[in-house]
Motif scaffolding. Structure first.
Motif, PDB file in Angstrom:
ATOM      1  N   ALA A  43      -6.036  -8.233  -4.101  1.00 43.79           N
ATOM      2  CA  ALA A  43      -4.977  -8.819  -4.931  1.00 43.79           C
ATOM      3  C   ALA A  43      -4.331  -9.990  -4.197  1.00 43.79           C
ATOM      4  O   ALA A  43      -4.065 -11.049  -4.793  1.00 43.79           O
ATOM      5  CB  ALA A  43      -3.933  -7.757  -5.273  1.00 43.79           C
ATOM      6  N   TYR A  99      -7.842  -2.823  -2.444  1.00 40.76           N
ATOM      7  CA  TYR A  99      -7.271  -3.381  -3.678  1.00 40.76           C
ATOM      8  C   TYR A  99      -6.110  -4.334  -3.376  1.00 40.76           C
ATOM      9  O   TYR A  99      -6.009  -5.412  -3.971  1.00 40.76           O
ATOM     10  CB  TYR A  99      -6.743  -2.255  -4.593  1.00 40.76           C
ATOM     11  CG  TYR A  99      -7.785  -1.291  -5.101  1.00 40.76           C
ATOM     12  CD1 TYR A  99      -9.112  -1.667  -5.284  1.00 40.76           C
ATOM     13  CD2 TYR A  99      -7.426   0.022  -5.424  1.00 40.76           C
ATOM     14  CE1 TYR A  99     -10.053  -0.758  -5.761  1.00 40.76           C
ATOM     15  CE2 TYR A  99      -8.361   0.935  -5.909  1.00 40.76           C
ATOM     16  CZ  TYR A  99      -9.666   0.539  -6.070  1.00 40.76           C
ATOM     17  OH  TYR A  99     -10.590   1.444  -6.546  1.00 40.76           O
ATOM     18  N   ARG A 158      -8.385   0.133 -13.565  1.00 42.69           N
ATOM     19  CA  ARG A 158      -9.593  -0.279 -12.823  1.00 42.69           C
ATOM     20  C   ARG A 158      -9.540   0.225 -11.386  1.00 42.69           C
ATOM     21  O   ARG A 158     -10.543   0.173 -10.673  1.00 42.69           O
ATOM     22  CB  ARG A 158      -9.690  -1.811 -12.790  1.00 42.69           C
ATOM     23  CG  ARG A 158      -9.969  -2.441 -14.126  1.00 42.69           C
ATOM     24  CD  ARG A 158     -10.396  -3.893 -13.951  1.00 42.69           C
ATOM     25  NE  ARG A 158      -9.308  -4.731 -13.427  1.00 42.69           N
ATOM     26  CZ  ARG A 158      -9.473  -6.010 -13.075  1.00 42.69           C
ATOM     27  NH1 ARG A 158     -10.677  -6.582 -13.175  1.00 42.69           N
ATOM     28  NH2 ARG A 158      -8.455  -6.714 -12.624  1.00 42.69           N
ATOM     29  N   LEU A 159      -8.350   0.647 -10.972  1.00 42.59           N
ATOM     30  CA  LEU A 159      -8.136   0.991  -9.564  1.00 42.59           C
ATOM     31  C   LEU A 159      -8.146   2.499  -9.391  1.00 42.59           C
ATOM     32  O   LEU A 159      -7.103   3.136  -9.293  1.00 42.59           O
ATOM     33  CB  LEU A 159      -6.817   0.392  -9.087  1.00 42.59           C
ATOM     34  CG  LEU A 159      -6.605  -1.097  -9.422  1.00 42.59           C
ATOM     35  CD1 LEU A 159      -5.297  -1.587  -8.835  1.00 42.59           C
ATOM     36  CD2 LEU A 159      -7.777  -1.951  -8.927  1.00 42.59           C
ATOM     37  N   PHE A 199      -2.527   1.749  -9.908  1.00 42.34           N
ATOM     38  CA  PHE A 199      -3.375   2.571  -9.036  1.00 42.34           C
ATOM     39  C   PHE A 199      -3.363   4.045  -9.471  1.00 42.34           C
ATOM     40  O   PHE A 199      -2.311   4.659  -9.564  1.00 42.34           O
ATOM     41  CB  PHE A 199      -2.885   2.432  -7.589  1.00 42.34           C
ATOM     42  CG  PHE A 199      -3.623   3.286  -6.590  1.00 42.34           C
ATOM     43  CD1 PHE A 199      -4.996   3.158  -6.401  1.00 42.34           C
ATOM     44  CD2 PHE A 199      -2.935   4.220  -5.812  1.00 42.34           C
ATOM     45  CE1 PHE A 199      -5.665   3.938  -5.466  1.00 42.34           C
ATOM     46  CE2 PHE A 199      -3.595   5.003  -4.879  1.00 42.34           C
ATOM     47  CZ  PHE A 199      -4.965   4.860  -4.711  1.00 42.34           C
ATOM     48  N   ASP A 241       0.840  -1.205   0.000  1.00 38.78           N
ATOM     49  CA  ASP A 241       0.000   0.000   0.000  1.00 38.78           C
ATOM     50  C   ASP A 241       0.872   1.251   0.000  1.00 38.78           C
ATOM     51  O   ASP A 241       0.703   2.164  -0.819  1.00 38.78           O
ATOM     52  CB  ASP A 241      -0.915  -0.036   1.238  1.00 38.78           C
ATOM     53  CG  ASP A 241      -1.916   1.113   1.275  1.00 38.78           C
ATOM     54  OD1 ASP A 241      -1.487   2.263   1.504  1.00 38.78           O
ATOM     55  OD2 ASP A 241      -3.122   0.862   1.083  1.00 38.78           O
ATOM     56  N   LEU A 289     -14.299  -3.842 -10.863  1.00 37.17           N
ATOM     57  CA  LEU A 289     -13.471  -4.811 -10.146  1.00 37.17           C
ATOM     58  C   LEU A 289     -14.291  -5.873  -9.403  1.00 37.17           C
ATOM     59  O   LEU A 289     -15.022  -5.547  -8.471  1.00 37.17           O
ATOM     60  CB  LEU A 289     -12.598  -4.052  -9.125  1.00 37.17           C
ATOM     61  CG  LEU A 289     -11.431  -4.828  -8.529  1.00 37.17           C
ATOM     62  CD1 LEU A 289     -10.432  -5.204  -9.619  1.00 37.17           C
ATOM     63  CD2 LEU A 289     -10.749  -4.010  -7.450  1.00 37.17           C
ATOM     64  N   VAL A 297     -15.585  -6.128  -5.343  1.00 32.66           N
ATOM     65  CA  VAL A 297     -16.153  -4.908  -4.768  1.00 32.66           C
ATOM     66  C   VAL A 297     -17.669  -5.049  -4.821  1.00 32.66           C
ATOM     67  O   VAL A 297     -18.224  -5.416  -5.856  1.00 32.66           O
ATOM     68  CB  VAL A 297     -15.702  -3.656  -5.550  1.00 32.66           C
ATOM     69  CG1 VAL A 297     -16.419  -2.416  -5.033  1.00 32.66           C
ATOM     70  CG2 VAL A 297     -14.192  -3.483  -5.461  1.00 32.66           C
ATOM     71  N   PRO A 317     -13.500   2.537  -4.622  1.00 35.36           N
ATOM     72  CA  PRO A 317     -13.795   1.226  -5.221  1.00 35.36           C
ATOM     73  C   PRO A 317     -15.032   1.241  -6.118  1.00 35.36           C
ATOM     74  O   PRO A 317     -16.022   1.897  -5.820  1.00 35.36           O
ATOM     75  CB  PRO A 317     -14.003   0.314  -4.007  1.00 35.36           C
ATOM     76  CG  PRO A 317     -14.235   1.206  -2.852  1.00 35.36           C
ATOM     77  CD  PRO A 317     -13.624   2.530  -3.161  1.00 35.36           C
ATOM     78  N   ILE A 342      -1.656  -3.683  -9.028  1.00 30.17           N
ATOM     79  CA  ILE A 342      -1.628  -2.604  -8.038  1.00 30.17           C
ATOM     80  C   ILE A 342      -0.789  -1.426  -8.543  1.00 30.17           C
ATOM     81  O   ILE A 342      -1.055  -0.266  -8.213  1.00 30.17           O
ATOM     82  CB  ILE A 342      -1.089  -3.124  -6.685  1.00 30.17           C
ATOM     83  CG1 ILE A 342      -2.027  -4.204  -6.115  1.00 30.17           C
ATOM     84  CG2 ILE A 342      -0.930  -1.983  -5.683  1.00 30.17           C
ATOM     85  CD1 ILE A 342      -3.436  -3.741  -5.817  1.00 30.17           C
ATOM     86  N   ALA A 395      -9.574   2.892  -0.593  1.00 25.19           N
ATOM     87  CA  ALA A 395      -9.732   1.835  -1.597  1.00 25.19           C
ATOM     88  C   ALA A 395      -8.438   1.070  -1.836  1.00 25.19           C
ATOM     89  O   ALA A 395      -8.463  -0.142  -2.053  1.00 25.19           O
ATOM     90  CB  ALA A 395     -10.209   2.454  -2.909  1.00 25.19           C
ATOM     91  N   LEU A 396      -7.318   1.771  -1.801  1.00 21.03           N
ATOM     92  CA  LEU A 396      -6.053   1.093  -2.108  1.00 21.03           C
ATOM     93  C   LEU A 396      -5.809  -0.078  -1.165  1.00 21.03           C
ATOM     94  O   LEU A 396      -5.352  -1.146  -1.596  1.00 21.03           O
ATOM     95  CB  LEU A 396      -4.900   2.107  -2.041  1.00 21.03           C
ATOM     96  CG  LEU A 396      -3.499   1.556  -2.243  1.00 21.03           C
ATOM     97  CD1 LEU A 396      -3.367   0.807  -3.572  1.00 21.03           C
ATOM     98  CD2 LEU A 396      -2.468   2.691  -2.171  1.00 21.03           C
TER      99      LEU A 396
END
Lengths: 273, 319
Positions: free
Chosen positions: A78, A74, A97-98, A91, A17, A107, A110, A102, A88, A70-71
């Motif tokens: 993943a 994600y 998509r990221l 991002f 992250d 994705l 979600v 979300p 990732i 959201a990260l």
């Protein structure tokens, strides 16, 4: 997965992250560090979800109402196989998509699109009600920020969840005591949450939101009261695991510079190995 | 009141809505109704008596109501979320945007007593902005039926449509304009009267008044086409283009502010591909004064006579 393994996984998620925030030059790192232990325990120990069948009607539902983190979701998704780990790195990039919040259309995994605060809990109440209508055993979990509890829509949903006796619903409050601009106590101080939720007819658990065994126990069916929705007040630290970010309001969505990034990464490596 | 209403022939479209909803719910156990304490005003007492577990009353809490609808849809249900249109679309607009439109959930939003149906209660209770608000959002078709038969048809359509929608219903009595067994087609206008001099486009409670206006125009030697445009988004651009090229002038008529509603949607098509003179009748950008819905429509230039007069004036602008 035992607490030691969960700790390793959570540390790996924190590092990924942090790296993504650093590389993207944006993100909400403080709230991500506070929620990662909760997400890790849910996805690696509690939720019945399957990346091969992300829309299985019998799956458990997890709603990240504090969508600005959201990260963190994600990276967890993943790690659980819902998207390739190397995605990732996209991002916030053009057509990724990221995006910053979300999106279920983009994705798998979600459940609902969040971003504006105070949306996740009402949607989660609807999910839990749907399971009750069909007498199904799947469960619904929703994670909100403590500042987010200032949104009136949450209290509408809190009333309804108790009225509907949704004991298949678990609300987790990421209680890191900080909102974007200041401490909760300096803004609209809702703490303590327990008496308020109990007054609305909820079962409440107060835990250390960075203690994996406490999180796993609190979100499991081992706790709760039949006929009552459950609230887990997860006492956390914004920026947890990184000394200069922890409990520091400046790190809501600040991005570390190179030397801060190296220091933060080193601290996370130390605690995660 | 100028319109020749015969009370015995007028119907409250809410009855058609709940009648069809109950019929569909009897056959599909996933259909549920969600409301905000509005069991009576949404006419859901019959539904509640027949399907008590499937009437989900969240109390006076519209934001939660729409969110709960989205969650029910996630759980496989087909929720009809029913509330007075001003509160459904105004109070819960962000939930409609994020939880229904953006999340692409299968939520049927039913705005009851829309337009100025709550006339005397004042502008807080009028819903004359909802076309503009909802048609600005992707993924939520906007539909305003004109009579009980089109209402029932639209409800039947909504129940099988895979996605959200907004049904804008009134409580103001209207006569039958369609026939039994009418089938609703999204994005298709209905030609209710053909004509070559001017086209009148309306929906909801205005379609009836517009048809009377067309008859008055015929008596004055003007041949008016009447299109019922229940589907505001998607809109029937082909029918609008044909009307422009074949009649050379278009008048729109709606129980809505003229800013952003049916007239605007028609004008967008006209200005893009078939410029002709237009007149947009509606609420002229004000909060309405005290009066019944029918009185207010008359006051805002939408009595059949006034509609006809506006059409005649429009003819003078044809090139």
């Amino acid at each position: 997965m035992d607490s030691q393994e969960l700790r390793f996984v959570a540390s790996r998620i924190r590092r990924r992250d942090l790296q993504a925030v650093f590389e993207a030059g944006a993100g909400h790192v403080g709230g991500e560090m506070s929620v990662i232990d909760i997400l890790t325990c849910l996805y690696f120990n509690e939720l019945s979800v399957d990346p091969a069948a992300p829309l299985d009607p019998e799956r458990d539902r997890l709603v990240l109402s504090k969508g600005h983190t959201a990260l963190a979701l994600y990276v967890v998704l993943a790690e659980r196989g819902f998207l390739p780990r190397d995605e990732i790195s996209t991002f916030l990039k053009h057509r990724s998509r990221l995006n910053g919040h979300p999106n279920r259309v983009y994705l798998p995994g979600v459940e609902t699109n969040t971003g504006p605060l105070g949306h996740g809990l009402p949607v989660a109440v609807g999910m839990a009600k749907a399971a009750k209508l069909d007498d199904r055993s799947w469960r619904t979990f929703v994670i909100v920020g403590d500042g987010e509890m200032q949104e009136g829509s949450n209290w509408e949903a809190i009333m309804a969840a108790a009225q509907f006796r949704l004991d298949n619903l678990t609300l987790i409050i990421d209680h890191n005591r900080l909102q974007q601009g200041a401490r909760l106590s300096e803004t609209n101080d809702l703490a303590p949450f327990r008496p308020k939720l109990e007054a609305f007819g909820w079962h409440v658990e107060d835990i250390d939101g960075h203690d994996h065994s406490q999180i796993c126990h609190a979100v499991s069916t081992a706790t709760g009261t039949p006929g009552k929705p459950k609230c887990v007040v997860a006492n956390t630290n914004k920026g947890h695991g990184i000394s200069f970010m922890s409990d520091n309001v400046a790190w809501h969505h600040k991005v570390p510079d190179e030397s801060q990034y190296r220091q933060a990464m080193a601290e996370l490596m130390e605690t995660g190995e | 009141m100028n319109a020749p209403f015969e009370t015995a022939r007028l119907h409250d479209c809410r009855d058609a809505f709940v009648g069809m909803l109950e019929e569909l719910a009897a056959a599909n156990r996933d259909i549920v109704a969600v409301c905000n304490d509005s069991v009576g005003s949404s006419k859901l007492t019959g539904f509640r008596d027949r399907f008590p577990d499937r009437l989900i009353n969240v109390g006076i809490a519209e934001q939660n109501m729409v969110g709960v609808g989205a969650g029910l849809a996630n759980g496989g249900k087909v929720p009809f979320v029913c509330a007075a249109a001003p509160f459904l679309t105004g109070r819960a607009l962000e939930q409609i945007k994020a939880d229904v439109a953006y999340s692409q959930t299968n939520v049927k939003l039913v705005g009851i007593s829309s337009g100025m149906a709550y006339g005397e209660l004042g502008a807080t209770h009028h819903s004359i902005e909802d076309f503009a608000w909802i048609r600005a959002l992707p993924n939520v078709p906007v539909i305003a039926p004109a009579d009980r038969l089109e209402t029932a048809a639209a409800v039947a359509w909504a129940a099988v449509h895979d996605g959200g929608c907004f049904l804008r219903l009134s409580r103001v009595g209207v006569p039958d304009l369609f026939t039994e067994g009418h089938v609703f087609e999204l994005g298709k206008a209905n030609l209710l009267r053909d004509g070559g001099d001017v086209t009148l486009i309306a929906n909801g409670v205005l379609t009836h008044r517009t048809l009377i206006a067309a008859a008055r125009l015929a008596a004055r030697g003007v041949s008016a086409r009447v299109l019922n445009m229940a589907s505001v988004r998607p809109i029937d651009a082909d029918a609008i283009r044909a009307a422009a090229s074949e009649t050379g002038a278009i008048l729109t008529c709606e129980e809505h502010t003229i800013f952003g509603g049916l007239g605007s949607a028609v004008a967008e098509v006209v200005v893009d591909s078939c410029p002709v003179p237009m007149t947009r009748l509606g609420v002229p950008g004000v909060f309405a004064h005290t009066g019944s819905a029918n009185q207010l429509l008359d006051d805002f230039g939408m009595s059949p006579e006034a509609i006809a007069d506006s059409a005649v004036a429009l003819l003078g602008r044809k090139v």
